[in-house]
Scaffold this motif. Structure first.
Motif, mmCIF file in Angstrom:
data_model
loop_
_atom_site.group_PDB
_atom_site.id
_atom_site.type_symbol
_atom_site.label_atom_id
_atom_site.label_comp_id
_atom_site.label_asym_id
_atom_site.label_seq_id
_atom_site.Cartn_x
_atom_site.Cartn_y
_atom_site.Cartn_z
ATOM 1 N N ILE A 24 0.813 -1.094 0.037
ATOM 2 C CA ILE A 24 -0.007 0.131 0.022
ATOM 3 C C ILE A 24 1.022 1.369 0.219
ATOM 4 N N GLY A 25 0.788 2.001 -0.978
ATOM 5 C CA GLY A 25 1.537 3.225 -1.079
ATOM 6 C C GLY A 25 0.697 4.624 -0.709
ATOM 7 N N VAL A 26 1.322 5.213 0.239
ATOM 8 C CA VAL A 26 0.993 6.444 1.016
ATOM 9 C C VAL A 26 1.581 7.580 0.781
ATOM 10 N N LEU A 27 1.019 8.715 0.622
ATOM 11 C CA LEU A 27 1.743 10.058 0.194
ATOM 12 C C LEU A 27 2.996 10.283 1.098
ATOM 13 N N SER A 28 3.082 9.851 2.268
ATOM 14 C CA SER A 28 4.376 10.459 3.060
ATOM 15 C C SER A 28 4.459 9.532 4.352
ATOM 16 N N GLY A 29 5.534 9.336 4.759
ATOM 17 C CA GLY A 29 5.639 8.430 6.051
ATOM 18 C C GLY A 29 7.192 8.154 6.234
ATOM 19 N N GLY A 30 7.578 7.236 6.919
ATOM 20 C CA GLY A 30 9.024 7.103 7.071
ATOM 21 C C GLY A 30 9.497 6.865 8.535
ATOM 22 N N TYR A 31 8.841 7.518 9.505
ATOM 23 C CA TYR A 31 8.997 7.404 10.738
ATOM 24 C C TYR A 31 8.479 6.158 11.345
ATOM 25 N N ASP A 32 7.133 6.043 11.428
ATOM 26 C CA ASP A 32 6.627 4.862 12.179
ATOM 27 C C ASP A 32 5.264 4.903 11.562
ATOM 28 N N ASP A 33 4.926 3.489 10.962
ATOM 29 C CA ASP A 33 3.557 3.499 10.217
ATOM 30 C C ASP A 33 2.428 2.909 10.948
ATOM 31 N N SER A 34 2.701 2.831 12.453
ATOM 32 C CA SER A 34 1.881 2.176 13.164
ATOM 33 C C SER A 34 0.477 2.872 13.464
ATOM 34 N N TYR A 35 0.371 4.213 13.297
ATOM 35 C CA TYR A 35 -0.885 4.804 13.146
ATOM 36 C C TYR A 35 -1.629 4.393 12.073
ATOM 37 N N PHE A 36 -1.046 4.612 11.078
ATOM 38 C CA PHE A 36 -1.669 4.118 9.741
ATOM 39 C C PHE A 36 -2.285 2.628 9.924
ATOM 40 N N GLU A 69 2.453 -4.402 3.388
ATOM 41 C CA GLU A 69 3.627 -3.360 3.438
ATOM 42 C C GLU A 69 3.142 -2.125 3.042
ATOM 43 N N VAL A 70 3.445 -1.014 3.957
ATOM 44 C CA VAL A 70 3.171 0.356 3.767
ATOM 45 C C VAL A 70 4.574 1.123 3.346
ATOM 46 N N VAL A 71 4.135 1.649 1.927
ATOM 47 C CA VAL A 71 5.404 2.130 1.377
ATOM 48 C C VAL A 71 5.014 3.718 1.037
ATOM 49 N N PRO A 72 5.843 4.452 1.697
ATOM 50 C CA PRO A 72 5.573 6.130 1.740
ATOM 51 C C PRO A 72 6.158 6.480 0.326
ATOM 52 N N ALA A 73 5.456 7.300 -0.396
ATOM 53 C CA ALA A 73 5.977 7.926 -1.748
ATOM 54 C C ALA A 73 7.023 8.983 -1.154
ATOM 55 N N ILE A 74 6.875 9.670 -0.241
ATOM 56 C CA ILE A 74 7.891 10.665 0.416
ATOM 57 C C ILE A 74 8.353 10.189 1.746
ATOM 58 N N ASP A 75 9.403 10.052 1.851
ATOM 59 C CA ASP A 75 10.191 9.560 3.181
ATOM 60 C C ASP A 75 10.249 10.642 3.909
ATOM 61 N N GLN A 76 9.501 11.041 4.821
ATOM 62 C CA GLN A 76 9.719 12.437 5.750
ATOM 63 C C GLN A 76 11.048 12.211 6.809
ATOM 64 N N SER A 77 11.443 10.999 7.077
ATOM 65 C CA SER A 77 12.384 10.786 7.982
ATOM 66 C C SER A 77 13.834 11.769 7.382
ATOM 67 N N GLN A 78 14.073 12.186 5.893
ATOM 68 C CA GLN A 78 14.952 12.591 5.626
ATOM 69 C C GLN A 78 15.101 13.841 6.042
ATOM 70 N N TYR A 79 14.317 14.666 6.419
ATOM 71 C CA TYR A 79 14.124 15.858 6.832
ATOM 72 C C TYR A 79 14.512 16.202 8.240
#
Length: 502
Positions: free
Chosen positions: A42-54, A72-82
């Motif tokens: 499943i692709g989501v717009l953003s994520g990367g830290y923790d997908d437990s909420y989703f 598997e939850v796959v973020p389009a934008i990995d917010q952890s980079q910021y």
């Protein structure tokens, strides 16, 4: 809601599946046997830290009742980079569309995408999503119980066809203080009133002077909010007035319709029918701070305001704790639809479909993807979710009920059709030409000059148009051009840092 609370909700859901077997039969689904494990991505717009909420919100119960499916939850934008940026590279607006397209293609594409309406609209235009209507017809999946505004809002993106479904949505309505209207001897607002009707009511209930002033209406309940942004977001957008043309080459704000808007809005502020950004900031209110000091509606400073559905939680919480809040009396309130423009009497709802689920046209597991989407959009799912989600409403009307047994006009949140989505070309243009945000924002300076009686609306809009045209020319010559607050252009260097000024 705190993460701990969501864990409690998930525990309840899992318990329900154990004791009742309810979700195993959602919409005809059957508990899977122990076949070979299948991965649903499943692709989501953003994520990367923790997908437990989703996962707690959408996937845990499905995986529990479908033992051979691993999600598997796959973020389009990995917010952890910021998180690890030192700030030297500056901030670049992520291209959510292109990032989502990357995880939808290639050797291991995602099966499902979860997006907002903007990205969904663009993916539909590029034929990257599977139409759901044939699947729904085949499985007799009934949407008649879905909120029309939600279904119609998604259909509008696909020229009348469904390319996605959402189990929940957020919305806004017009909150009003019953006591203020009763004390003034004025009939309260009703559903589908026009903006002019609401402004007339606001004039009739406004009263008092100085710090005791009660304003008739506020676009936002927050003390110190931005009147320019509030006007643009709630009023101008519903009219679909454009700041510049489709090619972003010529300003369009010096028009009779724009002039009328600014004349109407600035007069309401000057006549103290609508509060300006200084209300509550300079009358000593901060010296007597309470938990509701920053809320103009709860503090009794405005008779009507626009608020989201989850604002109800804040009102209920404040009323339940009224005895603990100094000088606070519980607010007797209700809601009606947000005002409408007479040109579009059924349109005006700010409905957010931020988690719309769609199937990738290139999905490796389209059947499982559709089974999952059916599952989370089923009647059983809506029944369970309606008990615990404080921030969104379920999309099925049968399970939308007032909070905590209260009696209020809950239909106000979904009676109107949502404002039509922006053109995908406009969204793409904002990504390619980030300086366009500044072209709009510089209008704030000219709006403020009208409020300060330095210019008439016509004069200010003409100057905004002239300034904006110069900015648009800079962007045309170099799409990477951005602007400082005063409109001075600069081009960020290759690293994204502050760049070279002209």
């Amino acid at each position: 809601m705190k993460r701990r609370s969501f864990r409690k909700i998930t525990t309840v859901l899992l318990a329900a599946t154990l004791t009742l077997g309810l979700l195993a039969g959602c919409n005809g689904s059957k508990p899977a046997d122990n076949k070979q494990e299948k991965v649903l991505r499943i692709g989501v717009l953003s994520g990367g830290y923790d997908d437990s909420y989703f996962r707690q919100q959408y996937t845990d119960v499905y995986e529990y009742t479908h033992q051979n499916i691993r999600i598997e939850v796959v973020p389009a934008i990995d917010q952890s980079q910021y998180r690890y940026s030192d700030g030297s590279e500056g901030y670049q607006q992520p291209d959510y569309l292109e990032s989502m397209k990357k995880i939808m293609t290639g050797g291991n594409p995602v099966d499902i995408v979860v997006t907002d309406t903007s990205v969904l609209n663009q993916l539909i235009q590029e034929n990257m999503l599977k139409q759901l209507d044939p699947l729904m017809q085949e499985d007799k999946f009934d949407t008649s119980d879905f909120v029309p505004a939600v279904i119609d809002g998604i259909k509008d993106l696909g020229d009348g066809k469904l390319y996605g479904l959402t189990p929940s949505f957020s919305s806004s309505a017009l909150f009003y203080n019953k006591k203020i209207f009763t004390d003034a001897g004025v009939e309260p607002p009703t559903d589908k009133m026009t903006w002019d009707d609401i402004f007339n009511l606001a004039r009739r209930v406004s009263k008092g002077e100085g710090k005791d002033r009660v304003y008739g209406f506020a676009f936002s309940r927050y003390q110190g909010s931005d009147p320019f942004y509030d006007m643009q977001y709630n009023y101008v957008n519903a009219l679909q007035l454009k700041t510049y043309d489709d090619k972003a080459e010529t300003m369009t704000v010096s028009s009779p319709q724009w002039i009328k808007v600014w004349e109407t809005m600035t007069k309401l502020v000057k006549d103290k029918i609508i509060p300006d950004s200084s209300v509550g900031m300079s009358d000593g209110a901060m010296d007597q701070w309470t938990p509701i000091s920053g809320d103009l509606f709860l503090s009794g400073k405005v008779a009507m305001t626009i608020g989201e559905n989850y604002y109800i939680n804040e009102i209920v919480d404040a009323n339940n704790n009224a005895a603990k809040i100094k000088n606070y009396k519980a607010v007797d309130w209700d809601v009606v639809t947000v005002p409408v423009h007479p040109e579009k009497p059924d349109v005006g709802g700010n409905i957010w479909l931020s988690n719309t689920f769609a199937i990738n046209s290139a999905a490796p597991n389209p059947e499982t993807a559709w089974d999952f989407i059916k599952f989370i959009n089923s009647e059983d799912w809506a029944k369970l979710r309606s008990r615990g989600n404080s921030y969104e409403m379920v999309a099925r009307k049968s399970y939308i009920e007032p909070k905590q047994g209260l009696d209020y006009n809950i239909q106000a949140f979904y009676l109107l059709k949502p404002t039509p989505p922006t053109d995908p070309k406009d969204d793409k243009m904002l990504i390619e030409k980030p300086g366009l945000y500044s072209v709009t924002n510089v209008g704030r300076n000219y709006y403020q000059e009208v409020l300060e009686n330095k210019k008439t609306p016509e004069e200010a809009l003409k100057e905004w148009e002239e300034k904006g045209n110069k900015m648009l020319l800079e962007i045309k010559n170099n799409p990477k051009t951005q602007f400082q607050e005063d409109g001075t252009p600069f081009v960020p260097d290759e690293s994204g840092a502050s760049g070279v000024k002209y």
